[in-house]
Design a protein around this motif. Sequence first.
Motif, short mmCIF file in Angstrom:
data_model
loop_
_atom_site.label_atom_id
_atom_site.label_comp_id
_atom_site.label_asym_id
_atom_site.label_seq_id
_atom_site.Cartn_x
_atom_site.Cartn_y
_atom_site.Cartn_z
N ILE A 139 0.87 -1.17 0.00
CA ILE A 139 0.00 0.00 0.00
C ILE A 139 0.91 1.22 0.00
CG2 ILE A 139 -1.79 1.26 1.25
CD1 ILE A 139 -2.53 -1.50 2.55
N PHE A 157 -1.52 -1.17 -4.02
CA PHE A 157 -2.72 -0.36 -3.82
C PHE A 157 -2.36 1.05 -3.38
CE2 PHE A 157 -4.01 -4.75 -2.78
CZ PHE A 157 -5.07 -4.91 -3.65
N SER A 158 -3.23 1.98 -3.66
CA SER A 158 -3.09 3.35 -3.17
C SER A 158 -3.72 3.44 -1.79
CB SER A 158 -3.80 4.32 -4.12
OG SER A 158 -3.95 5.59 -3.49
N ASN A 160 -5.32 5.70 -0.82
CA ASN A 160 -6.59 6.38 -1.03
C ASN A 160 -7.73 5.45 -1.46
OD1 ASN A 160 -5.47 8.94 -0.43
ND2 ASN A 160 -4.57 8.97 -2.47
N SER A 161 -7.47 4.14 -1.51
CA SER A 161 -8.49 3.15 -1.88
C SER A 161 -8.67 2.13 -0.76
CB SER A 161 -8.09 2.43 -3.17
OG SER A 161 -7.91 3.35 -4.20
N PRO A 162 -9.04 2.58 0.44
CA PRO A 162 -9.08 1.66 1.59
C PRO A 162 -10.02 0.47 1.44
CG PRO A 162 -10.09 3.76 2.17
CD PRO A 162 -9.47 3.93 0.82
N SER A 163 -11.16 0.65 0.81
CA SER A 163 -12.07 -0.50 0.70
C SER A 163 -11.48 -1.56 -0.22
CB SER A 163 -13.46 -0.07 0.23
OG SER A 163 -13.38 0.52 -1.04
N THR A 164 -10.75 -1.13 -1.25
CA THR A 164 -10.15 -2.09 -2.20
C THR A 164 -9.10 -2.94 -1.52
OG1 THR A 164 -10.53 -0.52 -4.00
CG2 THR A 164 -8.99 -2.32 -4.42
N TYR A 165 -8.13 -2.31 -0.83
CA TYR A 165 -7.08 -3.13 -0.21
C TYR A 165 -7.57 -3.86 1.03
CZ TYR A 165 -5.90 1.09 2.61
OH TYR A 165 -5.92 2.19 3.43
N ASP A 167 -10.63 -5.15 1.46
CA ASP A 167 -11.33 -6.33 0.95
C ASP A 167 -10.34 -7.38 0.47
OD1 ASP A 167 -13.75 -5.12 1.52
OD2 ASP A 167 -14.19 -4.58 -0.56
N TYR A 168 -9.28 -6.95 -0.22
CA TYR A 168 -8.26 -7.88 -0.70
C TYR A 168 -7.61 -8.62 0.47
CZ TYR A 168 -3.99 -9.68 -2.80
OH TYR A 168 -2.98 -10.51 -3.20
#
Length: 177
Positions: A139, A157-158, A160-165, A167-168
């Motif tokens: 991240i 991951f950025s 700035n994309s907390p839900s994406t990372y 969930d991963y």
Amino acid sequence: MALGQHRRILQVVGYQNSGKTTLMETLISRCSELGMKVATVKHHGHATPQTNEATGKDSVRHQQAGADMTAVEGGGSLQIHVKQPSWSLDDILKLYENFSPDVILVEGFKKAPYPKVVLLRGEEDVSLIETATNIECVITWGNVQSMQAQRHSFPIFSINSPSTYTDYILQKLSDEK
């Protein structure tokens, strides 16, 4: 059975002020919401927990996020308090086995061999991915040019994309069942 085969263990590593504790809070909260019994370990390098954790800052944040068990290690002191010359992560994990957590989230211990999420604030931190093992994902706080030019076996991951990372990472923890 080898340590970690029947427990999900995930390390969150990065240099100071990279967002480790904030990410830990998010993961603890989400795992707790999913009904998991969560234990955490915080590493303070060579400082003793009594000095740096006088108010219980990070360990209290872990507890408030939903951790069922927390420990802070530094300078050979483990705050569950047992004094010995030093504490390895494996020594601490063996203690935790008695409490049967579903997942153990570790903040720090960069050199330990468990799966890791690596946080990078910028180019100056990229050397961490060269020395860390078992990286699940990275991240970043910005565009890290030297990483973009290389091929990696892990996703980047950025921040700035907390839900994406998040969930991963939760999917990775679920896959380890």
